[in-house]
Structure formats: structure tokens, C-alpha cells
Write a protein that holds these residues in place. Structure first.
Motif, PDB file in Angstrom:
ATOM      1  N   GLU A 229       0.412 -11.969 -24.142  1.00 16.62           N
ATOM      2  CA  GLU A 229       1.033 -13.273 -23.938  1.00 16.62           C
ATOM      3  C   GLU A 229       0.061 -14.208 -23.207  1.00 16.62           C
ATOM      4  OE1 GLU A 229       2.350 -10.789 -20.344  1.00 16.62           O
ATOM      5  OE2 GLU A 229       1.787 -10.485 -22.443  1.00 16.62           O
ATOM      6  N   PRO A 230      -0.081 -15.459 -23.657  1.00 19.93           N
ATOM      7  CA  PRO A 230      -1.058 -16.368 -23.063  1.00 19.93           C
ATOM      8  C   PRO A 230      -0.660 -16.877 -21.689  1.00 19.93           C
ATOM      9  CG  PRO A 230       0.191 -17.507 -24.759  1.00 19.93           C
ATOM     10  CD  PRO A 230       0.595 -16.059 -24.822  1.00 19.93           C
ATOM     11  N   HIS A 231       0.650 -16.910 -21.400  1.00 21.71           N
ATOM     12  CA  HIS A 231       1.108 -17.454 -20.120  1.00 21.71           C
ATOM     13  C   HIS A 231       2.079 -16.462 -19.468  1.00 21.71           C
ATOM     14  CE1 HIS A 231      -0.791 -21.132 -21.356  1.00 21.71           C
ATOM     15  NE2 HIS A 231      -0.003 -21.227 -22.415  1.00 21.71           N
ATOM     16  N   PRO A 232       1.552 -15.382 -18.913  1.00 25.98           N
ATOM     17  CA  PRO A 232       2.421 -14.350 -18.334  1.00 25.98           C
ATOM     18  C   PRO A 232       3.155 -14.865 -17.091  1.00 25.98           C
ATOM     19  CG  PRO A 232       0.143 -13.962 -17.722  1.00 25.98           C
ATOM     20  CD  PRO A 232       0.125 -15.079 -18.718  1.00 25.98           C
ATOM     21  N   THR A 233       4.311 -14.284 -16.840  1.00 23.87           N
ATOM     22  CA  THR A 233       5.034 -14.560 -15.599  1.00 23.87           C
ATOM     23  C   THR A 233       4.510 -13.609 -14.532  1.00 23.87           C
ATOM     24  OG1 THR A 233       7.018 -15.275 -16.783  1.00 23.87           O
ATOM     25  CG2 THR A 233       7.290 -14.628 -14.483  1.00 23.87           C
ATOM     26  N   ILE A 234       3.996 -14.172 -13.445  1.00 24.22           N
ATOM     27  CA  ILE A 234       3.391 -13.395 -12.376  1.00 24.22           C
ATOM     28  C   ILE A 234       4.172 -13.641 -11.092  1.00 24.22           C
ATOM     29  CG2 ILE A 234       1.307 -13.031 -10.988  1.00 24.22           C
ATOM     30  CD1 ILE A 234       0.895 -12.160 -13.836  1.00 24.22           C
ATOM     31  N   VAL A 235       4.542 -12.564 -10.402  1.00 26.01           N
ATOM     32  CA  VAL A 235       5.206 -12.687  -9.106  1.00 26.01           C
ATOM     33  C   VAL A 235       4.397 -11.925  -8.062  1.00 26.01           C
ATOM     34  CG1 VAL A 235       7.521 -13.023 -10.063  1.00 26.01           C
ATOM     35  CG2 VAL A 235       6.716 -10.708  -9.578  1.00 26.01           C
ATOM     36  N   VAL A 236       4.496 -12.389  -6.820  1.00 29.32           N
ATOM     37  CA  VAL A 236       3.741 -11.780  -5.725  1.00 29.32           C
ATOM     38  C   VAL A 236       4.723 -11.260  -4.676  1.00 29.32           C
ATOM     39  CG1 VAL A 236       2.000 -12.125  -3.934  1.00 29.32           C
ATOM     40  CG2 VAL A 236       1.797 -13.339  -6.113  1.00 29.32           C
ATOM     41  N   LEU A 237       4.620  -9.981  -4.367  1.00 30.50           N
ATOM     42  CA  LEU A 237       5.433  -9.351  -3.334  1.00 30.50           C
ATOM     43  C   LEU A 237       4.647  -9.388  -2.031  1.00 30.50           C
ATOM     44  CD1 LEU A 237       8.077  -7.530  -2.843  1.00 30.50           C
ATOM     45  CD2 LEU A 237       6.473  -5.615  -2.974  1.00 30.50           C
ATOM     46  N   ALA A 238       5.251  -9.896  -0.956  1.00 37.16           N
ATOM     47  CA  ALA A 238       4.541 -10.038   0.311  1.00 37.16           C
ATOM     48  C   ALA A 238       5.424  -9.597   1.472  1.00 37.16           C
ATOM     49  CB  ALA A 238       4.095 -11.491   0.512  1.00 37.16           C
ATOM     50  N   THR A 239       4.770  -9.278   2.593  1.00 34.71           N
ATOM     51  CA  THR A 239       5.471  -8.883   3.810  1.00 34.71           C
ATOM     52  C   THR A 239       4.973  -9.739   4.968  1.00 34.71           C
ATOM     53  OG1 THR A 239       3.823  -7.145   4.213  1.00 34.71           O
ATOM     54  CG2 THR A 239       5.845  -6.495   3.076  1.00 34.71           C
ATOM     55  N   GLY A 240       5.725  -9.713   6.079  1.00 34.48           N
ATOM     56  CA  GLY A 240       5.372 -10.506   7.236  1.00 34.48           C
ATOM     57  C   GLY A 240       4.352  -9.866   8.147  1.00 34.48           C
ATOM     58  N   GLY A 241       3.891  -8.691   7.807  1.00 31.50           N
ATOM     59  CA  GLY A 241       2.860  -7.994   8.571  1.00 31.50           C
ATOM     60  C   GLY A 241       2.001  -7.189   7.622  1.00 31.50           C
ATOM     61  N   ASP A 242       0.977  -6.546   8.157  1.00 29.65           N
ATOM     62  CA  ASP A 242       0.059  -5.817   7.276  1.00 29.65           C
ATOM     63  C   ASP A 242      -0.399  -4.509   7.912  1.00 29.65           C
ATOM     64  OD1 ASP A 242      -1.301  -5.636   4.809  1.00 29.65           O
ATOM     65  OD2 ASP A 242      -3.171  -6.342   5.707  1.00 29.65           O
ATOM     66  N   GLY A 243       0.560  -3.760   8.446  1.00 28.29           N
ATOM     67  CA  GLY A 243       0.267  -2.447   8.987  1.00 28.29           C
ATOM     68  C   GLY A 243       1.031  -1.380   8.235  1.00 28.29           C
ATOM     69  N   PRO A 244       0.899  -0.118   8.631  1.00 27.39           N
ATOM     70  CA  PRO A 244       1.561   0.982   7.907  1.00 27.39           C
ATOM     71  C   PRO A 244       3.057   0.791   7.708  1.00 27.39           C
ATOM     72  CG  PRO A 244      -0.050   1.865   9.437  1.00 27.39           C
ATOM     73  CD  PRO A 244      -0.001   0.388   9.686  1.00 27.39           C
ATOM     74  N   ALA A 245       3.769   0.313   8.734  1.00 27.28           N
ATOM     75  CA  ALA A 245       5.219   0.103   8.573  1.00 27.28           C
ATOM     76  C   ALA A 245       5.504  -0.955   7.521  1.00 27.28           C
ATOM     77  CB  ALA A 245       5.844  -0.294   9.912  1.00 27.28           C
ATOM     78  N   ASP A 246       4.640  -1.979   7.458  1.00 20.61           N
ATOM     79  CA  ASP A 246       4.816  -3.034   6.456  1.00 20.61           C
ATOM     80  C   ASP A 246       4.530  -2.509   5.057  1.00 20.61           C
ATOM     81  OD1 ASP A 246       5.166  -5.391   8.365  1.00 20.61           O
ATOM     82  OD2 ASP A 246       3.251  -4.572   9.019  1.00 20.61           O
ATOM     83  N   TRP A 247       3.565  -1.612   4.932  1.00 18.92           N
ATOM     84  CA  TRP A 247       3.241  -1.055   3.616  1.00 18.92           C
ATOM     85  C   TRP A 247       4.392  -0.175   3.116  1.00 18.92           C
ATOM     86  CZ3 TRP A 247      -2.131   0.805   5.793  1.00 18.92           C
ATOM     87  CH2 TRP A 247      -2.901  -0.324   6.087  1.00 18.92           C
ATOM     88  N   ILE A 248       5.010   0.582   4.030  1.00 27.77           N
ATOM     89  CA  ILE A 248       6.175   1.389   3.646  1.00 27.77           C
ATOM     90  C   ILE A 248       7.323   0.473   3.228  1.00 27.77           C
ATOM     91  CG2 ILE A 248       7.881   3.058   4.468  1.00 27.77           C
ATOM     92  CD1 ILE A 248       5.647   4.023   6.459  1.00 27.77           C
ATOM     93  N   ARG A 249       7.512  -0.596   3.994  1.00 30.16           N
ATOM     94  CA  ARG A 249       8.554  -1.576   3.651  1.00 30.16           C
ATOM     95  C   ARG A 249       8.266  -2.196   2.283  1.00 30.16           C
ATOM     96  NH1 ARG A 249       7.878  -4.497   7.696  1.00 30.16           N
ATOM     97  NH2 ARG A 249       9.412  -3.406   8.985  1.00 30.16           N
ATOM     98  N   ALA A 250       7.010  -2.528   2.038  1.00 31.39           N
ATOM     99  CA  ALA A 250       6.633  -3.119   0.751  1.00 31.39           C
ATOM    100  C   ALA A 250       6.919  -2.165  -0.396  1.00 31.39           C
ATOM    101  CB  ALA A 250       5.148  -3.498   0.766  1.00 31.39           C
TER     102      ALA A 250
END
Length: 318
Positions: A229-250
Motif C-alpha cells: 500500500e502506498p500510504h500505510p496507516t502508521i501509529v506510534v505507541l509511547a510511554t511517559g518514561g523510558d526505564g524497565p518498568a515503562d518497557w513492561i508497561r509498553a
């Protein structure tokens, strides 16, 4: 209601192992004790070249944790979860207990039913537009797990795709990348992990989408070339922090989003290359809103994709 016994919890663990993971590495182990299941990160399955910090490993284990929650919940029990309960045991990601009997909600039933149907889809998607209300439901799924999901506009989408393509090229020059890719794509008749040839998907004829080239090390002689598809739908998943607990939450949020998408008849493809090169990931990190991108997902409508294998439950139970 009869409490969940060891056999029932082992069935829940087997269901949890259907969660997605980087290169289908399945970097998790479980221990059952009474009415409690302990979830461990298996660093022996960490991809050291792509994921030296273990961020994607913990996202994968978080996805398995959410699936385990669902498997217990749909059996009529409220899962009581303690994340990272023992600082002296860093590999212990969570402890989950069947706390009390309940009647599963309709949502829990729908998400649990989607577990065996969820697969990464590397096929071309149709050009059908994903409706706004569907995007809202996916964003709500992420929010329920403490994360955010943002759909990329036309300009952001093209920028993300461009950065992901650049990251894919840069990863290809990283020492050990081809060898690591080869370890997880090497075909074998009895192999129960990794990405088999049936799940690799076709070439992108226009080389537009930054799909992981799993055919790089073990070329497939009959791998077709198709237009994506020429125009894919892209979404970004993000968290409010960037440590191990945030990665598990993600990871928990990611699986909830993917299962919601599956329930809504959407196909999904995680696109993680842009987040595996620190300099490229930094370009996608919002400095003003303090959000850290954890996964980029392509969503849309497509024909069903082949499933990837899973290790037997005896291999993942401690």
C-alpha cells in the motif's frame, strides 16, 4: 468456583506464550507455585545486536504478561499483578495470582478470543482507510495500560517511514547483525521459535515500506515481489518514561492494542527498526511532551498471515 490448579495455570502459561516477541525469540519463562505464576525474562534469548539494553525483550515479556492476565481473567478470576516485585531478582518481571472469582466482562472475552488469531502480518495491505472510530478504540486500549497511541499524519508518516528505512540500512552495517538475523531465521523441521520462511512475506516491489528483510541471510528462491500500500496507516505507541518498568508497561499496552486490532479485523505489523538505532529513535522522541516511543505499528486490512511456531509449555516452565 473451583480455584485454578496447576494444570489450569499451565494452560494459561501456554496461552501467554502466544504473545509477540522480537524475531519470535520468546524470551520468557514462568514458574507456577500454588495459585501464583511468576513471569521471568529469559536473557539467554536476548538479541544483543538489535536490543543491547533489553528494551524490546521486556516489551515482549510485558506482552506475555498481559496475555497471561487475559488467560486467567477469561477463566473467571481477577488477576492480581505485582510488577518487578523483588529488587534482588531483576529477571523476575512480575508475579500474578488468581485473586478472586468474577464474571468475565464482554471485553475480556473478546480480547481472549483474539489471542490465537493475532499474528504479525508482513503481506501487502489493502488501500482501505482505517476508520477514525477504530483508531480511537486502539488509542483507548493503549491508554487503559498507561501508554499513548498516536496516528501519524501524512507528513509524520513519511518522515517515520524514511527514518525507518535509514535505520534498516544502518542496522545492516552493524557488526553481528547478519549473524544474529541468521540465527533467528534458520529453517529447521523441528524448530519452535524464530521466523520461518512461511512468515517472511513478499518483497516490496517499490521498496517503499521498511519491512525487515528476513530473507537476507537465507534467501527464498520463490519469494514473490508485490506492491504494498502506498500510504500505510502508521501509529506510534509511547510511554511517559523510558526505564524497565515503562518497557513492561509498553509491552502490556502493545498486546492490548494488537488484540483489539485483531478483534476489529485489522492486520498489524510492528516496525521497530527506527527505534533500534539510538540516534534515529532520538529524532522520534518528543522533547516537549516527555513521551518515549516504544513501538511503531503498521495497521490496515489484509489477507490472513501464517502463524509462527511456539515452544512447548514444558520448555518455558521452570
Amino acid at each position: 468456583m473451583t480455584p485454578l490448579d496447576e494444570r489450569a495455570l499451565a494452560d494459561c502459561v501456554e496461552t501467554a506464550a502466544l504473545a509477540p516477541s522480537l524475531h519470535n525469540s520468546q524470551p520468557w519463562r514462568f514458574r507456577i507455585s500454588g495459585d501464583t505464576v511468576e513471569v521471568y525474562a529469559d536473557h539467554g534469548r536476548q538479541l544483543e545486536v538489535l536490543d543491547p539494553a533489553g528494551r524490546e525483550l521486556l516489551i515482549s515479556v510485558g506482552a506475555a504478561l498481559f496475555t497471561l492476565r487475559l488467560a486467567i481473567g477469561v477463566r473467571g478470576w481477577v488477576p492480581e499483578v505485582s510488577v518487578r516485585p523483588d529488587p534482588d531478582t531483576p529477571d523476575l518481571v512480575a508475579r500474578i495470582r488468581a485473586d478472586r472469582a468474577t464474571t468475565p466482562s464482554e471485553q475480556v472475552g473478546a480480547l481472549a478470543a483474539a489471542i490465537p488469531a493475532r499474528h504479525t502480518n508482513r503481506l501487502p495491505f489493502t488501500t482501505a482507510v482505517v476508520p477514525a472510530d477504530v483508531i480511537e478504540q486502539l488509542a483507548g486500549a493503549a491508554s487503559a495500560e498507561g501508554a499513548t497511541l498516536t496516528v501519524a499524519g501524512a507528513v509524520s508518516r513519511d518522515a517515520i517511514i524514511g527514518l525507518a528505512r535509514a535505520a534498516e540500512q544502518r542496522l545492516g552495517t552493524r557488526g553481528g547483525y547478519r549473524a544474529e538475523l541468521g540465527r533467528w531465521t534458520r529453517p529447521g523441521p523441528h524448530r519452535r521459535d524464530g521466523v520461518p520462511p512461511t512468515a517472511i512475506g513478499p518483497w516490496d516491489a517499490l521498496e517503499h515500506l521498511p519491512m525487515r528483510d528476513f530473507g537476507l541471510v537465507h534467501p527464498q528462491p520463490f519469494r514473490p515481489s508485490e506492491r504494498f500500500e502506498p500510504h500505510p496507516t502508521i501509529v506510534v505507541l509511547a510511554t511517559g518514561g523510558d526505564g524497565p518498568a515503562d518497557w513492561i508497561r509498553a509491552g502490556q499496552a502493545l498486546q492490548r492494542v494488537l488484540l483489539t486490532a485483531t478483534h476489529l479485523h485489522l492486520a498489524t505489523t510492528p516496525i521497530s527498526q527506527a527505534l533500534e538505532v539510538p540516534a534515529v529513535r532520538a529524532m522520534l522522541t518528543g522533547t516537549g511532551d516527555h513521551r518515549w516511543p516504544q513501538m511503531i505499528i503498521r495497521i490496515g486490512y489484509a489477507a490472513p498471515a501464517a502463524a509462527t511456531p511456539r515452544r512447548p509449555v514444558g520448555d518455558i516452565l521452570i
